[in-house]
Enzyme design. Structure first.
Site, PDB file in Angstrom:
ATOM      1  CG  ASP A 253      37.946  35.295  -8.472  1.00 18.28           C
ATOM      2  OD1 ASP A 253      38.029  36.261  -7.709  1.00 18.28           O
ATOM      3  OD2 ASP A 253      38.108  34.109  -8.093  1.00 18.28           O
TER       4      ASP A 253
HETATM    5  C1  GLC Z   1      37.950  33.008  -4.846  1.00 14.25           C
HETATM    6  C2  GLC Z   1      38.634  34.348  -4.700  1.00 14.25           C
HETATM    7  C3  GLC Z   1      40.001  34.411  -5.311  1.00 14.25           C
HETATM    8  C4  GLC Z   1      40.664  33.049  -5.227  1.00 14.25           C
HETATM    9  C5  GLC Z   1      39.864  32.113  -6.119  1.00 14.25           C
HETATM   10  C6  GLC Z   1      40.434  30.697  -6.109  1.00 14.25           C
HETATM   11  O1  GLC Z   1      36.587  33.186  -5.108  1.00 14.25           O
HETATM   12  O2  GLC Z   1      37.914  35.473  -5.158  1.00 14.25           O
HETATM   13  O3  GLC Z   1      40.736  35.419  -4.607  1.00 14.25           O
HETATM   14  O4  GLC Z   1      42.013  33.122  -5.661  1.00 14.25           O
HETATM   15  O5  GLC Z   1      38.492  32.087  -5.775  1.00 14.25           O
HETATM   16  O6  GLC Z   1      40.288  30.123  -4.866  1.00 14.25           O
END
Ligand code: GLC
Length: 707
Positions: A253
């Site tokens: 993430d």
């Molecule tokens: C965010 C979220 C995730 C998302 C990622 C990219 O922090 O936790 O769900 O897909 O970053 O935007």
């Protein structure tokens, strides 16, 4: 490819990191990340570019300089639609229709593919139990079975038969694993799950998405057994890669590899990168520890053999499956953006799914209303177009309730008052203005008032946890004041989570939980209020009586001292000041029709079948979702009081009856342990009804001979 180029291939940045102006949404902390030009042309993927023009120019620029002519992967958060926005996932879950998940994902894939997107970070398969957490809006709720079906069908919708085919995109299921229950509902907080609960309740939906073919999975911010998911070799190697056999791409993430340091499981980026790449996280999103340190990790002999090449191969294989080496732009097409985005067909689908997503919680014979009389319309969501919900990609506005009503009422028949929008807590706004003294006068010509209340959509989603779930004081006062003035009150609630709405229940004659229904919100709600669509949704997540009750969910265990029926009993599992039961339970939802479910029959001839008679006892055609729950009464571990194991949505004309049957399979009677799914013979309660708290029940004994 040299090592540095391989590491760049495993890195995902957003265009801001390339110095492009902010053409992309920042979906995490901005550390001012920048990479030097020498490595930029080898970066493997881009986060959140959202239009064909920019994608084409970034890809062209990249390929001009790429040493091996390897195209970029473009990934984004397409969570509930791209330009045509569908109801938020917690609302989609209320449709109890996996087909809706598939159809809406197909449209989302088509609309985002023509804007140059190759991968979506969806479905979010996290099971949720705590509405204080802002991201419950992204989940399909508190039940593993429903989440598993909705996640799997979303994958089928995004990916189609072949991701290389036109308008298909790759699905990246998230957040692996267990992100949905942070302690206290506080964002990014610690997650404490027993292995038994993790395996039996929380992991099935991710697995279901992977079994449906999801080609990517994203690690979560939290720890599992105190080890950050991104560096958790039990979760990623032992379970995901070896036991489940997943050989697709794992992506971290946003900055979650770096955050292994904050978790105290790595001293620095070097250790974090070493742990995560060895755990088989292939792509590092929005941090650069792989680029910065893995060469040293290799020189120090700490990277497992082939770990780097295996990761690079998985990423290149994904690009190959998408056909990007033949066509790096895939479906990016500026002309088609104009013809496909928000087209009539997509909006009609969004409107129909919205009909099935809004939950009728109360109706004391006020709804449906007729459009022949004057009505009042008040509250912060009366005229608000900000009804899309969080994670609405590039879209900003939907059809407001007022706009929807104007399709059915003459302007002079809609009396407006107190319609100031509710600002966001991020702007330190916590309430609507004080109730005007003109309120009652403004509405004296009507006897029914629609009160549109809720929470600002910015105060839902990521980074939006709350400790107080009540409607703001002036919103509650608005309902009370109007009711006490003798009006019939239709309360429509716009929220990304179950709110603590008990204070307004007695002052509302009808309550429609409208969530955030997306682009067609106002039109769909109007259809429901007028009876042009008949409510059929069932709650995918319980509504608490009070925030103090949380977590409150239907599939809980019995405890050693279940609440007795004798209210004076002290030494049982209960509160002194609140019932154990939620205000509205999972699976509950009303219709303008009424249904009777009777005659539960269990047959064990050749196979186990449970059947009921379902009758529409009203004069209005409608849909009922007949739900099957099972309880394993005695087992090697404590099992939930009931678990959803099947449902069937039936459409019945006035006074029409039908029989609904479910085959009870061994799999339904089994549960996951850490290592496998097991069936244990014994007694089981078989329950069927139209809500988790309204069930017919019979008990049967099942062993291997019967199955
Ligand atoms: C965010 C979220 C995730 C998302 C990622 C990219 O922090 O936790 O769900 O897909 O970053 O935007």
């Amino acid at each position: 490819m040299n090592t540095k180029e391989k590491l760049a291939e495993l890195t995902q940045l957003n265009p801001i990191c390339f110095g492009h102006s902010s053409i992309t949404a920042l979906t995490g902390p901005d550390f001012g990340l920048r990479v030097d030009d020498s490595i930029q042309s080898s970066i493997g993927s881009v986060l959140n570019c959202d239009n064909a023009n920019d994608m084409i120019s970034i890809q062209k620029e990249h390929l001009k300089n790429s040493p091996h002519n390897i195209p970029l992967l473009f990934m984004a958060d397409i969570i509930h639609g791209f330009k045509t926005i569908f109801p938020i996932p917690i609302a989609l879950g209320c449709t109890f229709s996996p087909e809706n998940a598939k159809k809406s994902s197909q449209v989302a894939a088509k609309e985002s593919a023509v804007s140059g997107i190759h991968v979506t970070f969806s479905p979010m398969a996290d099971l949720v139990r705590d509405p204080r957490w802002g991201r419950v809006m992204e989940s399909t709720g508190e039940d593993p079975y429903l989440n598993s079906l909705m996640s799997a069908y979303s994958v089928l919708g995004y990916q189609g038969d072949n991701v290389a085919d036109k308008y298909n995109i790759v699905s990246c299921v998230k957040h692996f694993a267990g992100y949905g229950v942070p302690e206290g509902g506080r964002e990014y907080n610690t997650v404490e799950l027993s292995n038994a609960t993790l395996h039996d309740m929380f992991l099935p939906a991710y697995r279901s998405a992977l079994e449906a073919g999801a080609k990517m999975i994203m690690t979560s911010f939290n720890t599992i057994n105190r080890v950050p998911a991104s560096s958790n070799s039990y979760l990623l190697q032992d379970l995901l890669r070896k036991e489940w056999g997943f050989d697709g791409v794992v992506i971290s993430d946003f900055n979650s590899i770096d955050e292994v340091i904050n978790h105290g499981v790595a001293q620095n980026g070097y250790e974090a990168a070493e742990k995560c790449l060895n755990a088989s996280v292939d792509i590092e999103m929005m941090s650069t520890h792989y680029i910065d340190t893995i060469e040293q990790v290799i020189n120090d002999g700490l990277l497992e053999e082939n770990a780097l090449d295996n990761a690079v191969m998985r990423v290149l294989e994904l690009k190959n499956q998408l056909g990007l080496f033949e066509n790096p732009y895939k479906d990016a097409n500026i002309e088609e953006e104009n013809t496909i985005h928000l087209c009539k067909e997509h909006r009609e689908l969004a409107r129909n799914i919205a009909h099935e997503s809004a939950v009728l919680l109360k109706n004391d014979n006020v709804l449906p209303i007729s459009n022949g009389k004057k009505i009042g319309l008040v509250g912060p969501f009366a005229c608000s177009p900000h009804v899309l919900g969080g994670w609405s990609a590039g879209s900003t506005k939907g059809v407001s309730l007022y706009e929807g009503l104007l399709e059915e009422f003459a302007p002079e028949d809609i009396l407006l008052s107190a319609t100031d929008e509710l600002g966001s807590m991020f702007d330190n706004i916590y309430d609507i203005p004080n109730i005007s003294s003109n309120l009652i006068d403004d509405l004296h010509q009507c006897d029914t008032v629609i009160v549109a209340l809720g929470e600002n959509q910015q105060d839902t989603g990521e980074g939006a946890s709350k400790t107080n779930l009540r409607l703001s004081p002036n919103q509650e006062l608005l309902v009370k004041t109007l009711k006490e003035s003798g009006k019939k009150i239709v309360t429509v609630i716009f929220s990304g989570r179950p709110l603590e709405i008990k204070p307004i229940v007695d002052y509302s004659d009808s309550i429609l939980q409208a969530w955030f229904l997306g682009t067609e919100s106002g039109n769909a709600i109007t259809d429901l209020l007028l009876g042009k669509a008949n409510p059929s949704a069932k709650l995918s997540m319980s509504f608490p009586v009070t925030v103090g009750q949380i977590p409150v969910y239907y599939n809980c265990t019995n405890t050693g001292r279940p609440k007795a029926n004798t209210p004076k009993e002290r030494y049982v599992s209960k509160y002194l000041d609140c019932p154990n039961e939620p205000l509205y339970p999972f699976g509950f939802g009303l219709s303008y029709s009424t249904f009777e479910i009777s005659n539960l029959e269990i047959s064990t001839v050749e196979k186990i079948t449970a059947s009921v008679c379902v009758k529409n006892t009203s004069t209005i055609k409608g849909n009922e979702t007949v739900q099957l729950y099972i309880r394993d009464l005695t087992s090697s571990v404590s099992r939930p009081l009931k678990e959803l194991k099947g449902f069937s949505k039936v459409t019945l004309d006035a006074n029409e009856s039908t029989t609904v049957s479910f085959d009870i399979t061994k799999d339904m009677l089994s549960f996951y342990t850490e290592t496998s799914k097991v069936f244990e013979k014994g007694y089981f309660d078989i329950m069927i009804g139209n809500s988790s708290d309204n069930l017919l029940q019979k008990n049967i004994y099942v062993d291997e001979n019967i199955l």
